[in-house]
Design a protein around this motif. Structure first.
Motif, PDB file in Angstrom:
ATOM      1  N   UNK A  81       0.815  -1.210   0.000  1.00 44.02           N
ATOM      2  CA  UNK A  81       0.000   0.000   0.000  1.00 44.02           C
ATOM      3  C   UNK A  81       0.843   1.252   0.000  1.00 44.02           C
ATOM      4  N   UNK A  82       1.975   1.196   0.693  1.00 36.94           N
ATOM      5  CA  UNK A  82       2.885   2.349   0.708  1.00 36.94           C
ATOM      6  C   UNK A  82       3.382   2.644  -0.696  1.00 36.94           C
ATOM      7  N   UNK A  83       3.778   1.599  -1.420  1.00 35.53           N
ATOM      8  CA  UNK A  83       4.259   1.815  -2.792  1.00 35.53           C
ATOM      9  C   UNK A  83       3.135   2.250  -3.723  1.00 35.53           C
ATOM     10  N   UNK A  84       1.910   1.781  -3.437  1.00 37.75           N
ATOM     11  CA  UNK A  84       0.788   2.141  -4.299  1.00 37.75           C
ATOM     12  C   UNK A  84       0.362   3.593  -4.127  1.00 37.75           C
ATOM     13  N   UNK A  85       0.877   4.265  -3.089  1.00 36.71           N
ATOM     14  CA  UNK A  85       0.640   5.713  -2.981  1.00 36.71           C
ATOM     15  C   UNK A  85       1.257   6.444  -4.161  1.00 36.71           C
ATOM     16  N   UNK A  86       2.305   5.852  -4.717  1.00 37.32           N
ATOM     17  CA  UNK A  86       2.883   6.287  -5.990  1.00 37.32           C
ATOM     18  C   UNK A  86       3.185   7.777  -6.035  1.00 37.32           C
ATOM     19  N   UNK A  87       2.795   8.408  -7.142  1.00 32.75           N
ATOM     20  CA  UNK A  87       3.157   9.803  -7.340  1.00 32.75           C
ATOM     21  C   UNK A  87       2.492  10.768  -6.385  1.00 32.75           C
ATOM     22  N   UNK A  88       1.447  10.318  -5.661  1.00 39.53           N
ATOM     23  CA  UNK A  88       0.801  11.205  -4.696  1.00 39.53           C
ATOM     24  C   UNK A  88       1.769  11.602  -3.590  1.00 39.53           C
ATOM     25  N   UNK A  89       2.720  10.723  -3.278  1.00 39.78           N
ATOM     26  CA  UNK A  89       3.743  11.045  -2.279  1.00 39.78           C
ATOM     27  C   UNK A  89       4.593  12.212  -2.767  1.00 39.78           C
ATOM     28  N   UNK A  90       5.032  12.117  -4.003  1.00 38.67           N
ATOM     29  CA  UNK A  90       5.817  13.201  -4.613  1.00 38.67           C
ATOM     30  C   UNK A  90       5.031  14.506  -4.598  1.00 38.67           C
ATOM     31  N   UNK A  91       3.757  14.451  -5.011  1.00 36.02           N
ATOM     32  CA  UNK A  91       2.959  15.675  -5.086  1.00 36.02           C
ATOM     33  C   UNK A  91       2.767  16.320  -3.722  1.00 36.02           C
ATOM     34  N   UNK A  92       2.528  15.502  -2.698  1.00 34.51           N
ATOM     35  CA  UNK A  92       2.339  16.058  -1.358  1.00 34.51           C
ATOM     36  C   UNK A  92       3.617  16.690  -0.848  1.00 34.51           C
ATOM     37  N   UNK A  93       4.756  16.056  -1.129  1.00 35.33           N
ATOM     38  CA  UNK A  93       6.041  16.599  -0.676  1.00 35.33           C
ATOM     39  C   UNK A  93       6.377  17.887  -1.403  1.00 35.33           C
ATOM     40  N   UNK A 288       9.123  35.645  -4.009  1.00 38.97           N
ATOM     41  CA  UNK A 288       8.448  35.184  -2.789  1.00 38.97           C
ATOM     42  C   UNK A 288       7.752  33.860  -3.084  1.00 38.97           C
ATOM     43  N   UNK A 289       8.092  32.835  -2.326  1.00 37.18           N
ATOM     44  CA  UNK A 289       7.431  31.537  -2.441  1.00 37.18           C
ATOM     45  C   UNK A 289       7.445  31.024  -3.887  1.00 37.18           C
ATOM     46  N   UNK A 290       8.591  30.616  -4.326  1.00 42.39           N
ATOM     47  CA  UNK A 290       8.707  30.055  -5.673  1.00 42.39           C
ATOM     48  C   UNK A 290       9.835  29.041  -5.702  1.00 42.39           C
ATOM     49  N   UNK A 291       9.555  27.868  -6.255  1.00 41.48           N
ATOM     50  CA  UNK A 291      10.604  26.873  -6.449  1.00 41.48           C
ATOM     51  C   UNK A 291      11.355  27.099  -7.753  1.00 41.48           C
ATOM     52  N   UNK A 292      10.634  27.575  -8.779  1.00 37.20           N
ATOM     53  CA  UNK A 292      11.252  27.800 -10.099  1.00 37.20           C
ATOM     54  C   UNK A 292      10.819  29.183 -10.579  1.00 37.20           C
ATOM     55  N   UNK A 310      12.388  35.544  -0.493  1.00 45.50           N
ATOM     56  CA  UNK A 310      11.720  35.194   0.758  1.00 45.50           C
ATOM     57  C   UNK A 310      11.006  33.861   0.575  1.00 45.50           C
ATOM     58  N   UNK A 311      11.245  32.926   1.497  1.00 44.41           N
ATOM     59  CA  UNK A 311      10.615  31.607   1.400  1.00 44.41           C
ATOM     60  C   UNK A 311      10.759  30.920   2.745  1.00 44.41           C
ATOM     61  N   UNK A 312       9.837  30.014   3.056  1.00 43.48           N
ATOM     62  CA  UNK A 312      10.010  29.225   4.278  1.00 43.48           C
ATOM     63  C   UNK A 312      11.127  28.198   4.100  1.00 43.48           C
ATOM     64  N   UNK A 313      11.520  27.963   2.853  1.00 39.74           N
ATOM     65  CA  UNK A 313      12.623  27.041   2.548  1.00 39.74           C
ATOM     66  C   UNK A 313      13.494  27.681   1.472  1.00 39.74           C
ATOM     67  N   UNK A 314      14.204  28.751   1.815  1.00 36.23           N
ATOM     68  CA  UNK A 314      14.926  29.500   0.775  1.00 36.23           C
ATOM     69  C   UNK A 314      16.104  28.738   0.176  1.00 36.23           C
ATOM     70  N   UNK A 315      16.622  27.736   0.880  1.00 39.49           N
ATOM     71  CA  UNK A 315      17.752  26.964   0.349  1.00 39.49           C
ATOM     72  C   UNK A 315      17.297  25.775  -0.488  1.00 39.49           C
ATOM     73  N   UNK A 316      16.006  25.491  -0.504  1.00 44.18           N
ATOM     74  CA  UNK A 316      15.468  24.333  -1.235  1.00 44.18           C
ATOM     75  C   UNK A 316      16.306  23.095  -0.902  1.00 44.18           C
ATOM     76  N   UNK A 319      16.346  19.861  -2.909  1.00 42.81           N
ATOM     77  CA  UNK A 319      16.665  19.939  -4.335  1.00 42.81           C
ATOM     78  C   UNK A 319      18.190  19.936  -4.498  1.00 42.81           C
ATOM     79  N   UNK A 320      18.760  18.878  -5.047  1.00 40.52           N
ATOM     80  CA  UNK A 320      20.229  18.813  -5.166  1.00 40.52           C
ATOM     81  C   UNK A 320      20.844  19.977  -5.940  1.00 40.52           C
ATOM     82  N   UNK A 321      20.148  20.475  -6.961  1.00 40.56           N
ATOM     83  CA  UNK A 321      20.666  21.607  -7.743  1.00 40.56           C
ATOM     84  C   UNK A 321      19.657  22.739  -7.678  1.00 40.56           C
TER      85      UNK A 321
END
Length: 570
Positions: A81-93, A288-292, A310-316, A319-321
Motif C-alpha cells: 500500500x505504501x508503494x501504491x501511494x505512488x506519485x501522490x507522495x511526490x505531489x504532497x512533498x 516570494x514563495x517560488x521553487x522555479x 523570501x521563502x520558508x525554505x529559501x535553500x530548497x 533539491x540537489x541543484x
C-alpha cells in the motif's frame, strides 16, 4: 477495550483530523475493530472514506488540505500500500501538503506469542527490510510505533512536524501486535502542546533593505508561484504592490497568487521557449514563495538586477541543484513578511510620482496582454483550449474551486480563467500526474457548499484512476465537474523532444509513441463507475450547452459530471 488503536484514533481527532482516507488490509484488524467499537458506543472518530486506490486516497487528503489548511490522515497497508501511494507522495512533498500517512506492518511474531501474530501467508511475503525507507526521501518525518503507551505523542509529533513550515507529509507505521496492545488506562495528552510552529518573520534589517530596493527601482517586480496557497498572503501582496506600484509575474503558479484582472498583474510563465519581457526589463526582483522563478536557459533577469528572496525554505534543501543568484535570501513566512513590509511602508512616504509612473507602465502592458488573450478565445472550426476555457470561465462564480491539471494547457487554463479570488484555483505543486481526480473529492469534502471543477489533460485523467475516483464521488456524495482536454495523447513528451531535437528524426516522424488513438471512452468510465453525467463534445457549437448542462448537474448536487472534449490532435 482501550487499545493502542483506540488511542491512535483519539489522537487524530484531538489533532483536528476529520477524515481518514483508508485502504484497509490484513494488517488493520485492530483499527477496524476500534472504529467499529467507537461507532457502537457513540464515540467520535474521524469519518472513514474508503478508497479503492491508494494514490486517489492520498490525492484526496492533498485536496482537502489545500482547501481547508487542515491536515488529514491516509491509511494504507504494509509496503504494498505504501508503494501504491505512488506519485501522490511526490505531489504532497513538492506541493507542501500537510498530512499523516499511516501504514500497517507485517506481524513480527509467528507462533501466536501475541495477539495479532501471523496467521496468513501474505504476512511473510510482505515483510521487508526497510518499509519506511520506501518513502523516507519524501517525508518530513517518519517513525515506527512500537508501543501504545506513547502512540499519542508520536501521532501529535508527526502532525506537528507536517503542519510546520515548510509543510509536508509525515509517515508512521505499526505492526498488528502493537496496534492490538491493550492499555491499562486511557492515554492522556494536551494537544495544545503539539501545535505547529509559529510563522517565522523577516529580520528587522531585512524590512528596510527590501523596501529601499523596491522604492528605488523603476521596474520593480515580484515573482511568485505558490504564495496564494495562503489567501491572506495574497491579500497582503496586493496591498504592497498597490502602495509601491510593483508588477507581479507568476512563474509556474500553483494557486491564485494575485488577481488576474488587476492592472499590476503581468501574467504567468511556464515552459514557453522565449524570454519573458517583463522579467527582462525588471530592475529589482523580489522572489516570494517560488521553487522555479524562471528557467535560465530560455528566460532570466538581466544581470544587473538585484534579486531578493523570501521563502520558508529559501535553500530548497531537498533539491540537489538550485540557485537563483539572490543578493539576499530570508527564511520567512510570506504572509508574516508581507505584513511587516506593509506596516513599515505605512510609516514611510513613497514618491507618489514614481509610484504613478510604475503603475501606468504596468497598466499598459497588462491591457495589451488581455487584448492578446481575448483574440485567442474566438470560436473556430475546431475546439481550441482557449475557447473551451473561456466557456468554462462564464460559469465560474465566487463559490467555485478549480483544480488545474492541464499539463501542456496549464498556462491556457490560468490565462483564460483569469481567476481573481484567493483560494479559487490550485495545482498539485508537483510533477506526478493523476492528482486532480482524488483532489476534487478532498476539496468537495472540505468545502461541501462550493462547486469543484477539475480541468485535466487526457493523459492525467487516465493516471488519476477514474474508476476509483468516481466510485468514491458517488459513494460519499461529492459531486464535481471534470473536463478532459482530450488531444489524444501525451503532448508534453512531444514538446520536450522537439525542444531538444528540433530538427531530429522525431520531428519528422508520424508516430513517436505518445498517442492514445483511438482514445478510451473517458466520460463513459465515470458513468460506469459512479453513474456520473457523461458527454463527449466534438464540435465548437456544442461546447457552451454541454458546459452549462454539466455545471447545472453538479450544482444541483445530483452527481458528478465528466465532459470529454476533443481538441485538435497532437
Amino acid at each position: 477495550m482501550y487499545t493502542a488503536s483506540t488511542a491512535f484514533l483519539e489522537a487524530l481527532s484531538e489533532a483536528g483530523v476529520s477524515h481518514i482516507f483508508a485502504n484497509f488490509g490484513s494488517d488493520h484488524p485492530a483499527l477496524i475493530e476500534a472504529i467499529a467499537e467507537a461507532r457502537a458506543e457513540g464515540r467520535k472518530v474521524p469519518m472513514i472514506v474508503t478508497c479503492p486506490n491508494e494514490m486517489v486516497g492520498m490525492s484526496a487528503a492533498h485536496g482537502f488540505a489545500q482547501v481547508s489548511g487542515q491536515a488529514q490522515a491516509v491509511l494504507v497497508h504494509v509496503e504494498c500500500g505504501t508503494q501504491a501511494l505512488a506519485g501522490a507522495i511526490h505531489n504532497a512533498a513538492k506541493g507542501r501538503a500537510p498530512m499523516l500517512v499511516f501504514a500497517g506492518a507485517s506481524p513480527f511474531t509467528q507462533e501466536g506469542e501475541m495477539k495479532g501474530s501471523r496467521n496468513e501467508f501474505i504476512q511473510w511475503i510482505q515483510d521487508v527490510h526497510d518499509q519506511r525507507g520506501i518513502v523516507r526521501g519524501y517525508m518530513k518525518y517518519d517513525n515506527e510505533i512500537r508501543t501504545g503507551r506513547n502512540i499519542k505523542q508520536l501521532v501529535h509529533r508527526a502532525l506537528q512536524i507536517a503542519g510546520s513550515d515548510p509543510k509536508g507529509p509525515a509517515y508512521l507505521m505499526g505492526a498488528r501486535e502493537v496496534m492490538e496492545e491493550t492499555l491499562s488506562s486511557p492515554v492522556e495528552i494536551d494537544p495544545a502542546g503539539w501545535r505547529p510552529l509559529a510563522p517565522s518573520p523577516l529580520p528587522e534589517e531585512a524590512v528596510e533593505t527590501l523596501l529601499t530596493a523596491l522604492e528605488g527601482a523603476a521596474r520593480p517586480l515580484v515573482v511568485t508561484s505558490y504564495l496564494g496557497r495562503n489567501p491572506k498572503a495574497a491579500e497582503q501582496l496586493v496591498l504592497l504592490c498597490e502602495a509601491l506600484g510593483v508588477g507581479v509575474l507568476e512563474s509556474v503558479p500553483n494557486a491564485m497568487n494575485f488577481p488576474h484582472d488587476h492592472p499590476l498583474y503581468q501574467g504567468n510563465q511556464w515552459n514557453e521557449p522565449h524570454q519573458n519581457a517583463t522579467l527582462a526589463e525588471a530592475d529589482c526582483i523580489l522572489v516570494i514563495d517560488s521553487d522555479v522563478p524562471w528557467i535560465p536557459t530560455v528566460s532570466r533577469p538581466r544581470e544587473e538586477a538585484p534579486i531578493f528572496h523570501i521563502d520558508v525554505d529559501p535553500l530548497k534543501e531537498n533539491m540537489p541543484l538550485w540557485y537563483i543568484g539572490a543578493r539576499a535570501s530570508f527564511r520567512a513566512h510570506a504572509e508574516t513578511a508581507l505584513r511587516q513590509l506593509n506596516a513599515a511602508l505605512a510609516r514611510r512616504k513613497p514618491d507618489a510620482e514614481r509610484v504613478r509612473a510604475r503603475v501606468e507602465h504596468y497598466r499598459r502592458t497588462s491591457s495589451e496582454r488581455v487584448k492578446a488573450l481575448d483574440a485567442l478565445e474566438k470560436a473556430d472550426a475546431v475546439i481550441t483550449p482557449e475557447f473551451l476555457t473561456a466557456c468554462v470561465r462564464r460559469h465560474i462564480d465566487d463559490d467555485t474551486i478549480v483544480l488545474n491539471e492541464g499539463i501542456t494547457n496549464y498556462p491556457t487554463i490560468f490565462n483564460h480563467l483569469a481567476m481573481r479570488r484567493p483560494g479559487s484555483i490550485f495545482t498539485a505543486g508537483g510533477g506526478s500526474l493523476g492528482w486532480s481526480g482524488g483532489a476534487a473529492i478532498g476539496a468537495k469534502l472540505a468545502a461541501p457548499n462550493k462547486t469543484v471543477v477539475s480541468l485535466t489533460g487526457d493523459g492525467s485523467y487516465m493516471f488519476s484512476v477514474p474508476s476509483s475516483v468516481h466510485w468514491i464521488a458517488a459513494k460519499y456524495n461529492t459531486p464535481f465537474l471534470q473536463i478532459v482536454y482530450n488531444n489524444r495523447g501525451w503532448k508534453a513528451p512531444r514538446f520536450s523532444t522537439l525542444a531538444v531535437h528540433p530538427d531530429g528524426y522525431a520531428s519528422r516522424a508520424n508516430d513517436i509513441d505518445v498517442a492514445f488513438d483511438p482514445p478510451p471512452d473517458y466520460a463513459g468510465i465515470a458513468a460506469a463507475a459512479g453513474a456520473a453525467y457523461a458527454r463527449k463534445v466534438e464540435r465548437p457549437e456544442e461546447v457552451e450547452e454541454a458546459v452549462g448542462e454539466a455545471f447545472e448537474t453538479v450544482r444541483k448536487g445530483e452527481r458528478a459530471a465528466v465532459l470529454d472534449v476533443w481538441l485538435p490532435h497532437l
